[in-house]
Design a protein around this motif. Sequence first.
Motif, PDB file in Angstrom:
ATOM      1  N   TYR A 266     -24.722  19.635  18.252  1.00  0.00           N
ATOM      2  CA  TYR A 266     -23.359  19.088  18.251  1.00  0.00           C
ATOM      3  C   TYR A 266     -23.349  17.589  18.559  1.00  0.00           C
TER       4      TYR A 266
ATOM      5  N   MET B 186     -20.539   9.252  10.325  1.00  0.00           N
ATOM      6  CA  MET B 186     -21.030  10.612  10.595  1.00  0.00           C
ATOM      7  C   MET B 186     -22.307  10.968   9.835  1.00  0.00           C
TER       8      MET B 186
ATOM      9  N   ARG C 169      -2.136  -1.890  19.021  1.00  0.00           N
ATOM     10  CA  ARG C 169      -1.514  -2.386  17.800  1.00  0.00           C
ATOM     11  C   ARG C 169      -0.009  -2.031  17.785  1.00  0.00           C
TER      12      ARG C 169
ATOM     13  N   VAL D  36      -1.564   7.656   9.886  1.00  0.00           N
ATOM     14  CA  VAL D  36      -3.025   7.529   9.863  1.00  0.00           C
ATOM     15  C   VAL D  36      -3.607   8.055  11.176  1.00  0.00           C
TER      16      VAL D  36
ATOM     17  N   ASP E 271     -16.080   5.303   6.024  1.00  0.00           N
ATOM     18  CA  ASP E 271     -15.950   5.674   7.451  1.00  0.00           C
ATOM     19  C   ASP E 271     -16.856   6.858   7.779  1.00  0.00           C
ATOM     20  N   LEU E 272     -16.892   7.824   6.855  1.00  0.00           N
ATOM     21  CA  LEU E 272     -17.714   9.010   7.108  1.00  0.00           C
ATOM     22  C   LEU E 272     -19.179   8.738   6.809  1.00  0.00           C
TER      23      LEU E 272
ATOM     24  N   ARG F 177     -13.557  24.622  31.252  1.00  0.00           N
ATOM     25  CA  ARG F 177     -14.705  25.498  31.474  1.00  0.00           C
ATOM     26  C   ARG F 177     -15.744  24.795  32.357  1.00  0.00           C
TER      27      ARG F 177
ATOM     28  N   HIS G 147     -20.565  15.885  27.473  1.00  0.00           N
ATOM     29  CA  HIS G 147     -19.697  16.688  26.596  1.00  0.00           C
ATOM     30  C   HIS G 147     -18.282  16.746  27.176  1.00  0.00           C
TER      31      HIS G 147
ATOM     32  N   ARG H 195       0.807  -1.228   0.000  1.00  0.00           N
ATOM     33  CA  ARG H 195       0.000   0.000   0.000  1.00  0.00           C
ATOM     34  C   ARG H 195       0.842   1.282   0.000  1.00  0.00           C
TER      35      ARG H 195
ATOM     36  N   GLN I 194     -27.274  22.852  22.095  1.00  0.00           N
ATOM     37  CA  GLN I 194     -26.055  22.056  21.924  1.00  0.00           C
ATOM     38  C   GLN I 194     -26.317  20.669  21.319  1.00  0.00           C
TER      39      GLN I 194
ATOM     40  N   GLN J 177      -8.356   0.519   6.045  1.00  0.00           N
ATOM     41  CA  GLN J 177      -7.913   1.505   5.062  1.00  0.00           C
ATOM     42  C   GLN J 177      -8.922   2.651   5.090  1.00  0.00           C
TER      43      GLN J 177
ATOM     44  N   GLU K 103       3.196   4.145   8.985  1.00  0.00           N
ATOM     45  CA  GLU K 103       1.865   4.331   8.418  1.00  0.00           C
ATOM     46  C   GLU K 103       0.817   4.461   9.529  1.00  0.00           C
TER      47      GLU K 103
ATOM     48  N   GLN L  78     -19.347  28.198  15.435  1.00  0.00           N
ATOM     49  CA  GLN L  78     -20.272  29.332  15.276  1.00  0.00           C
ATOM     50  C   GLN L  78     -19.751  30.349  14.250  1.00  0.00           C
TER      51      GLN L  78
ATOM     52  N   TYR M  42     -19.876  14.367   5.941  1.00  0.00           N
ATOM     53  CA  TYR M  42     -20.234  15.342   6.972  1.00  0.00           C
ATOM     54  C   TYR M  42     -19.456  16.626   6.704  1.00  0.00           C
TER      55      TYR M  42
ATOM     56  N   SER N  25     -12.420  24.886  14.262  1.00  0.00           N
ATOM     57  CA  SER N  25     -12.697  24.822  15.708  1.00  0.00           C
ATOM     58  C   SER N  25     -13.914  25.666  16.078  1.00  0.00           C
TER      59      SER N  25
HETATM   60  C1  LIG Z   1      -2.428   1.886   8.831  1.00  0.00           C
HETATM   61  C2  LIG Z   1      -3.553   2.013   9.720  1.00  0.00           C
HETATM   62  C3  LIG Z   1      -4.926   2.226   9.131  1.00  0.00           C
HETATM   63  C4  LIG Z   1      -5.996   2.447  10.171  1.00  0.00           C
HETATM   64  C5  LIG Z   1      -7.324   2.753   9.528  1.00  0.00           C
HETATM   65  C6  LIG Z   1      -8.299   3.222  10.541  1.00  0.00           C
HETATM   66  C7  LIG Z   1      -9.455   3.894   9.890  1.00  0.00           C
HETATM   67  C8  LIG Z   1      -9.514   5.278  10.336  1.00  0.00           C
HETATM   68  C9  LIG Z   1     -10.765   5.894   9.882  1.00  0.00           C
HETATM   69  C10 LIG Z   1     -10.828   7.214  10.500  1.00  0.00           C
HETATM   70  C11 LIG Z   1     -12.081   7.897  10.236  1.00  0.00           C
HETATM   71  C12 LIG Z   1     -11.997   9.118  11.018  1.00  0.00           C
HETATM   72  C13 LIG Z   1     -12.989  10.063  10.615  1.00  0.00           C
HETATM   73  C14 LIG Z   1     -12.601  11.394  11.110  1.00  0.00           C
HETATM   74  C15 LIG Z   1     -13.787  12.250  11.152  1.00  0.00           C
HETATM   75  C16 LIG Z   1     -13.448  13.620  11.523  1.00  0.00           C
HETATM   76  C17 LIG Z   1     -14.677  14.446  11.311  1.00  0.00           C
HETATM   77  C18 LIG Z   1     -14.574  15.863  11.785  1.00  0.00           C
HETATM   78  O1  LIG Z   1     -13.563  16.354  12.151  1.00  0.00           O
HETATM   79  S1  LIG Z   1     -16.049  16.711  11.772  1.00  0.00           S
HETATM   80  C19 LIG Z   1     -15.722  18.338  12.385  1.00  0.00           C
HETATM   81  C20 LIG Z   1     -15.451  18.338  13.845  1.00  0.00           C
HETATM   82  N1  LIG Z   1     -15.379  19.681  14.325  1.00  0.00           N
HETATM   83  C21 LIG Z   1     -15.215  19.949  15.591  1.00  0.00           C
HETATM   84  O2  LIG Z   1     -15.069  19.076  16.416  1.00  0.00           O
HETATM   85  C22 LIG Z   1     -15.289  21.410  15.948  1.00  0.00           C
HETATM   86  C23 LIG Z   1     -14.893  21.669  17.362  1.00  0.00           C
HETATM   87  N2  LIG Z   1     -15.610  22.830  17.898  1.00  0.00           N
HETATM   88  C24 LIG Z   1     -16.705  22.706  18.673  1.00  0.00           C
HETATM   89  O3  LIG Z   1     -17.161  21.609  18.985  1.00  0.00           O
HETATM   90  C25 LIG Z   1     -17.352  23.994  19.188  1.00  0.00           C
HETATM   91  O4  LIG Z   1     -17.093  25.061  18.310  1.00  0.00           O
HETATM   92  C26 LIG Z   1     -16.835  24.371  20.594  1.00  0.00           C
HETATM   93  C27 LIG Z   1     -17.318  23.316  21.569  1.00  0.00           C
HETATM   94  C28 LIG Z   1     -15.335  24.480  20.629  1.00  0.00           C
HETATM   95  C29 LIG Z   1     -17.403  25.743  20.988  1.00  0.00           C
HETATM   96  O5  LIG Z   1     -18.808  25.720  20.931  1.00  0.00           O
HETATM   97  P1  LIG Z   1     -19.668  27.086  20.958  1.00  0.00           P
HETATM   98  O6  LIG Z   1     -21.093  26.715  20.889  1.00  0.00           O
HETATM   99  O7  LIG Z   1     -19.176  28.023  19.939  1.00  0.00           O
HETATM  100  O8  LIG Z   1     -19.298  27.845  22.260  1.00  0.00           O
HETATM  101  P2  LIG Z   1     -19.107  27.666  23.803  1.00  0.00           P
HETATM  102  O9  LIG Z   1     -17.748  27.151  24.100  1.00  0.00           O
HETATM  103  O10 LIG Z   1     -19.432  29.011  24.337  1.00  0.00           O
HETATM  104  O11 LIG Z   1     -20.181  26.626  24.310  1.00  0.00           O
HETATM  105  C30 LIG Z   1     -21.496  26.965  24.624  1.00  0.00           C
HETATM  106  C31 LIG Z   1     -22.084  25.887  25.501  1.00  0.00           C
HETATM  107  O12 LIG Z   1     -22.209  24.680  24.758  1.00  0.00           O
HETATM  108  C32 LIG Z   1     -21.625  23.593  25.479  1.00  0.00           C
HETATM  109  N3  LIG Z   1     -21.182  22.624  24.492  1.00  0.00           N
HETATM  110  C33 LIG Z   1     -20.238  22.779  23.540  1.00  0.00           C
HETATM  111  N4  LIG Z   1     -20.152  21.662  22.801  1.00  0.00           N
HETATM  112  C34 LIG Z   1     -21.075  20.797  23.286  1.00  0.00           C
HETATM  113  C35 LIG Z   1     -21.446  19.499  22.928  1.00  0.00           C
HETATM  114  N5  LIG Z   1     -20.842  18.853  21.929  1.00  0.00           N
HETATM  115  N6  LIG Z   1     -22.423  18.894  23.637  1.00  0.00           N
HETATM  116  C36 LIG Z   1     -23.012  19.519  24.661  1.00  0.00           C
HETATM  117  N7  LIG Z   1     -22.701  20.778  25.041  1.00  0.00           N
HETATM  118  C37 LIG Z   1     -21.740  21.403  24.356  1.00  0.00           C
HETATM  119  C38 LIG Z   1     -20.504  24.239  26.258  1.00  0.00           C
HETATM  120  O13 LIG Z   1     -20.108  23.438  27.337  1.00  0.00           O
HETATM  121  C39 LIG Z   1     -21.158  25.524  26.683  1.00  0.00           C
HETATM  122  O14 LIG Z   1     -21.986  25.232  27.799  1.00  0.00           O
HETATM  123  P3  LIG Z   1     -22.200  26.326  28.947  1.00  0.00           P
HETATM  124  O15 LIG Z   1     -20.865  26.528  29.574  1.00  0.00           O
HETATM  125  O16 LIG Z   1     -22.714  27.570  28.294  1.00  0.00           O
HETATM  126  O17 LIG Z   1     -23.177  25.673  29.879  1.00  0.00           O
END
Ligand SMILES: CCCCCCCCCCCCCCCCCC(=O)SCCNC(=O)CCNC(=O)[C@H](O)C(C)(C)COP(=O)(O)OP(=O)(O)OC[C@H]1O[C@@H](n2cnc3c(N)ncnc32)[C@H](O)[C@@H]1OP(=O)(O)O
Length: 669
Positions: free
Chosen positions: A283, A110, A303, A421, A105-106, A441, A379, A58, A280, A100, A417, A152, A140, A149
Amino acid sequence: MAAVDGGEVDHLAGERATAHFDVDAMKVAWAGSRHAVEVNDRMARLVASDPVFRKDTRTMLSRKELFKDTLKKAAHAWKRIVELRLTEEEANLLRLYVDQPGYVDLHWGMFVPAIKGQGTEEQQKKWVPMAYKFQIIGCYAQTELGHGSNVQGLETTATFDPNTDEFVVHSPTLTSSKWWPGGLGKASTHAVVYARLITQGKDYGIHGFIVQLRSLDDHSPLPGITLGDIGGKFGSGAYNSMDNGVLRFDHVRIPRDQMLMRLSQVTREGKYVHSDVPKQLLYGTMVYVRQTIVADASKALSRAVCIAVRYSAIRKQFGSQAGGPETQVLNYKTQQSRLFPLLASAYAYRFVGEWLKWLYTDVMQKLEAKDYSTLPEAHACTAGLKSVTTSATADAIEECRKLCGGHGYLNSSGLPELFAVYVPACTYEGDNVVLLLQVARFLMKTVSQLASGKQPVGTTAYMGNIQYLMQCKSAVNTAGDWLNPAAIKEVFEARALRMAVNCAQNISKAPSQEEGFSELSPDLLESAVAHVQLIIVTKFFEKLQQDIIGHGVKEQLQNLCNIYALFLLHKHLGDFLSTGCITPKQGALANEQLGRLYAQVRPNAVALVDAFDYTDHYLSSVLGRYDGDVYPALYAEAWKDPLNETVIPDGYQEHLRPLLKQQLKFSRL
Ligand SMILES: CCCCCCCCCCCCCCCCCC(=O)SCCNC(=O)CCNC(=O)[C@H](O)C(C)(C)COP(=O)(O)OP(=O)(O)OC[C@H]1O[C@@H](n2cnc3c(N)ncnc32)[C@H](O)[C@@H]1OP(=O)(O)O
Ligand SMILES: Cc1cc2nc3c(=O)[nH]c(=O)nc-3n(C[C@H](O)[C@H](O)[C@H](O)COP(=O)(O)OP(=O)(O)OC[C@H]3O[C@@H](n4cnc5c(N)ncnc54)[C@H](O)[C@@H]3O)c2cc1C
């Protein structure tokens, strides 16, 4: 025995014979049940015995060849799943062992969960069956060129047009281009797109929409849609099998009912209605995926550790006296002190991953019953554990590469690798620093509520014991005292609480809460890590309270649990000392105990990695072979390299020969 493609001779038989426990019973403890061992084993063998799933060359494929190979494997996997009528559990495992990264996966990880979590029942009925039959392929699409990150801060817009009952999806700026979604670049026909919902002139922030991207007839992008792959990524092979993509919209129209409407709706007239649920929940897909990433961390780490342990038992350096055998590098105390904590961490992450899965299911059931009280903890736990386990695993894979010396640097060791990955797991699904700040927080909020008498629950329940934990002194007197779970738990709780309280006190001295949080953010990160490490240690101890069957299994797990905890204590000694939880003498005693525990692991090390039950196919490492027949495999592997297809390399005539001739002239001068 899982080594379906191993050789006849078992060079590690001697190592296996020294184990003090029942390896089959340990396999059950690791996998979670006898059923899990059986189904894992069956799916791993199915993949290993199928020539389409070969991956030994690969890393030598070009990007285009690799991508096509990924499409072929995904289609073949689907064919086998249908032919054999595999259950969802079996199908997921089959895909895991294909090993692979690709659009599937997505799609499963997702796209489908986003529709299930955020779509109404009607929307689920329409879209999920099509996705389940692969009549559509989804991704997704959240992250943009300008923002990942800060969710909003996303710029893509979805403006409701009441005249046609449609949303107009648009990318107003270059930075609003969707950028990174896996499967988007070349494979997906549909996406869940996150965009700012605008209706009746008002911006209601980020919402999810199902958007068709490509024709279901000829796969060409639909009008108004620009699509492509974002380019090659870190390492050879590795994540380059994935078509992470770019997507731009030029006023693309979608029907109103393609807005995911479980949490909020837009009526026919364009009125925005938000259900009585926390915002929320939008999310939710990220929380779900973060939880699965913790389980994946133990997979990737185990592994790497399996490869490094087996090879360290085979590799010999120095120590030969009068022609006697040299020393296995696994016998060096330095090798043990670098490797065995990683072995212990693999087990620790496995068990905390199991617990997190339970927590997630529990929270989901509560949400169904409209009880949202556990959402903040869910969370914090998913964000914190995702962050701590992925960072430690990425570092550990690299450490395993070094533990294998020069040969670890060869692609055929499987470690480069695996690292390439794995390492983006520190960034995707939330940058690890950003996620730890979310945990901090949550901790600061919990500390501030202590004064009002509110009793913390769940993973912060220990904070309720503030009177005691702020002033207690560890009673450890001898190295053996560190084997007492209560002694370990007490110092981990005291350290986490004192660090959180220190941060809260310092923040309160700042002109504003926000400024204080920003100024103190490096300390807050460490405080969050201390809290998350406490969770992992606690869940390992709780696992030991369960009914663990099999000769010697519990004893081995006890050793590993103690190693995990005392290794962290040793590594973060500064925290424990500066918060006054232990004395320097007690720190030294912990280290002494660690050395003794390593000695107990040594005869069991190979059997402890055998318990992961990985096939040679899944490991894809000449160093980690089950039979330990490393050197002939290394030697044979080298000849497969395209450079060795000819004796005289391409380019000799143009670039080597003239140079050599010119040097000849020089030397005559
Ligand atoms: C050789 C080997 C081979 C091996 C093969 C193996 C195979 C591998 C396969 C791999 C596949 C992998 C796929 C990968 C997929 C990746 C997909 C992505 O990245 S997709 C994209 C991913 N992107 C990201 O992850 C983006 C990251 N950013 C974020 O999640 C948000 O912008 C934030 C959390 C940072 C801020 O949020 P924002 O709203 O602006 O602001 P605040 O901070 O002011 O929060 C306000 C209030 O909300 C609360 N709260 C927050 N979140 C949650 C929650 N989830 N729930 C509940 N509550 C939550 C928080 O506590 C607060 O509460 P309070 O204090 O007021 O009570
Ligand atoms: C392999 C891979 C696959 C991906 N798959 C998908 C996918 O399928 N779908 C999808 O939508 N997205 C996907 N992504 C995108 C991924 O989710 C984002 O890259 C991730 O969320 C990080 O966001 P960012 O790139 O904007 O980083 P940035 O936020 O720009 O991070 C840059 C630096 O700034 C720091 N930083 C940022 N904010 C703060 C803060 N508030 N305080 C302190 N430091 C801060 C970070 O710690 C980091 O050091 C993928 C990414 C990768 C690498």
